[in-house]
Design an enzyme around this catalytic site. Structure first.
Site, PDB file in Angstrom:
ATOM      1  N   TYR A 126      26.029  -1.854  47.504  1.00  0.00           N
ATOM      2  CA  TYR A 126      25.397  -3.146  47.809  1.00  0.00           C
ATOM      3  C   TYR A 126      24.709  -3.741  46.589  1.00  0.00           C
ATOM      4  CZ  TYR A 126      26.424  -2.134  52.632  1.00  0.00           C
ATOM      5  OH  TYR A 126      27.088  -1.867  53.800  1.00  0.00           O
ATOM      6  N   LYS A 173      29.584  11.954  50.595  1.00  0.00           N
ATOM      7  CA  LYS A 173      30.996  12.189  50.256  1.00  0.00           C
ATOM      8  C   LYS A 173      31.012  12.782  48.842  1.00  0.00           C
ATOM      9  CE  LYS A 173      35.402  11.661  51.320  1.00  0.00           C
ATOM     10  NZ  LYS A 173      36.094  12.187  52.509  1.00  0.00           N
ATOM     11  N   ASP A 206      33.050  11.662  56.762  1.00  0.00           N
ATOM     12  CA  ASP A 206      34.158  11.546  57.731  1.00  0.00           C
ATOM     13  C   ASP A 206      33.966  12.537  58.882  1.00  0.00           C
ATOM     14  OD1 ASP A 206      34.488  13.227  55.560  1.00  0.00           O
ATOM     15  OD2 ASP A 206      36.624  12.898  55.314  1.00  0.00           O
ATOM     16  N   ASP A 230      25.089   1.932  56.862  1.00  0.00           N
ATOM     17  CA  ASP A 230      25.481   0.685  57.529  1.00  0.00           C
ATOM     18  C   ASP A 230      26.546   0.986  58.594  1.00  0.00           C
ATOM     19  OD1 ASP A 230      25.934  -1.936  58.147  1.00  0.00           O
ATOM     20  OD2 ASP A 230      26.617  -2.549  56.159  1.00  0.00           O
ATOM     21  N   ASP A 234      26.295   1.264  63.176  1.00  0.00           N
ATOM     22  CA  ASP A 234      27.064   0.578  64.219  1.00  0.00           C
ATOM     23  C   ASP A 234      27.784   1.593  65.104  1.00  0.00           C
ATOM     24  OD1 ASP A 234      26.306  -1.777  62.848  1.00  0.00           O
ATOM     25  OD2 ASP A 234      28.157  -2.794  63.426  1.00  0.00           O
TER      26      ASP A 234
END
Ligand code: NAI
Length: 334
Positions: A126, A173, A206, A230, A234
């Site tokens: 970002y 990750k 993942d 982020d 959701d």
């Protein structure tokens, strides 16, 4: 005593859900001196700035904001207002409690979900550092620093310790981004070592996504860099009934801006059907921040009672109530 608070209605469903949250807060009896600061695509276009001075000036003064969503153009146009605001006020911690509500029918309704997401809020992909190297070849820089990673880890562990939480899971990750996510993890481990009473776990993002869907009840406090935070927010919202009900707080050293996880929802804007719960529960977080604990608890309880009664559910949760009818029911409980 009255608290000065900057109210940013935003656009899309923002003005509808902000109005609901304001009504709910006012109904608790806590005196708020609301300072309205308009921030939406029209204001941005007319002022030519994605973060116009009237918004920053107000937040600099009040130090507390309640914010509706603001649309960001996709793939072109001005940079995200939300990212700009978080960076400008150094709102480094994005805190999102994700909890099952009574009476909400989901695929996971037999499971008690109660997790708090701590998303780093100022850097990662970002940073907005993108450039076209040559035609059709683009790079986007992922920035991870020790300062920001340690700060969000400290914030998450301190919360976990203060709130009597048992476990913090860092999500990464680092098998692929060995340097960037590797640094994030090193910082998380250093902070974890200071909190031996709290279990510390690491999951590759993942696998974390799958585990969240298969066994969400195993999660307690989640610690993530910006992008994974982020996306996982959701996903987690989807486990408890959707974006209509998950609140959030952007916390800095000196400022705090409370806002729902959801965006401006252009598909339902202006119809009076948006679920205002996420915004109302964001204002519960604001009341806690203002140390108005009794009002915060009353408002939280009022929302939960309305859900438990199941008579005023909005359409996203299978009901027929409008934004206003839901809010009327919450206010009536108060
Ligand atoms: P969105 O969160 O606005 O909507 C996703 C889906 O969830 C839509 O189907 C919408 O109708 C539904 N939804 C969201 N909130 C709801 C509510 N309160 N009640 C009932 N249904 C609700 O995400 P989307 O469509 O990806 O983004 C729309 C715009 O919002 C974009 O410009 C995006 O950049 C912006 N955005 C702004 C945020 C902020 O200001 N903090 C956060 C996220 C997105």
């Amino acid at each position: 005593m009255s608290y000065p608070v900057t109210l940013i209605p935003g656009d899309g469903i923002g003005p509808e859900v902000s109005k609901a949250a304001r009504r709910a807060v006012d109904a608790t009896g806590v005196k708020i001196n609301w300072e309205i600061a308009e921030l939406n695509p029209e204001v941005i276009r007319s002022t030519g700035q994605s973060l116009p001075p009237h918004v920053i000036d107000s937040l600099e003064k009040t130090c507390v904001g309640l914010k509706g969503p603001v649309t960001t153009p996709i793939g072109e146009g001005y940079t995200s207002v939300n990212v700009a605001l978080r960076k400008r006020l150094d709102l480094f911690a994005n805190v999102r409690p994700v909890r099952s509500l009574p009476g909400v029918v989901t695929r996971f309704q037999d499971v008690k979900i109660d997790m708090v997401i701590f998303r780093e809020n100022t850097e990662d992909l970002y940073s907005g550092l993108e450039h076209e190297v040559v035609k059709d070849v683009v790079t986007s820089l992922k920035v991870i620093t020790r300062v920001a990673s340690s700060r969000i880890a400290e914030y998450a562990f301190k919360f976990a310790a203060d709130a009597g939480r048992k476990k913090v899971t860092a999500i990464h990750k680092a098998n692929i981004m060995k340097l960037a996510d590797g640094l994030f993890l090193r910082c998380a481990r250093e902070v974890a070592a200071k909190y031996p009473q709290i279990e510390y776990k690491e999951l590759i993002v993942d696998n974390a996504a799958m585990q969240l869907v298969i066994r969400p009840e195993q999660f307690d406090v989640l610690l993530l860099p910006n992008l994974y935070g982020d996306i996982v927010s959701d996903l987690a919202a989807g486990l408890v009934g959707g974006l209509g009900i998950v609140p959030g707080a952007n916390m800095g050293e000196n400022h705090a801006v409370f806002e729902a996880v959801h965006g401006s929802a252009p598909d339902i804007a202006g119809k009076g059907i948006a679920n205002p719960t996420a915004m109302i529960l964001s204002s519960v977080l604001m009341l806690i921040h203002l140390k108005e604990l009794s009002a915060a608890m009353r408002l939280q309880a009022a929302v939960e009672t309305v859900y438990a009664n199941q008579k005023h559910l909005t359409r996203d949760l299978g009901g027929t109530a409008s934004t206003e009818e839901f809010t009327d029911a919450v206010v009536a409980q108060l």
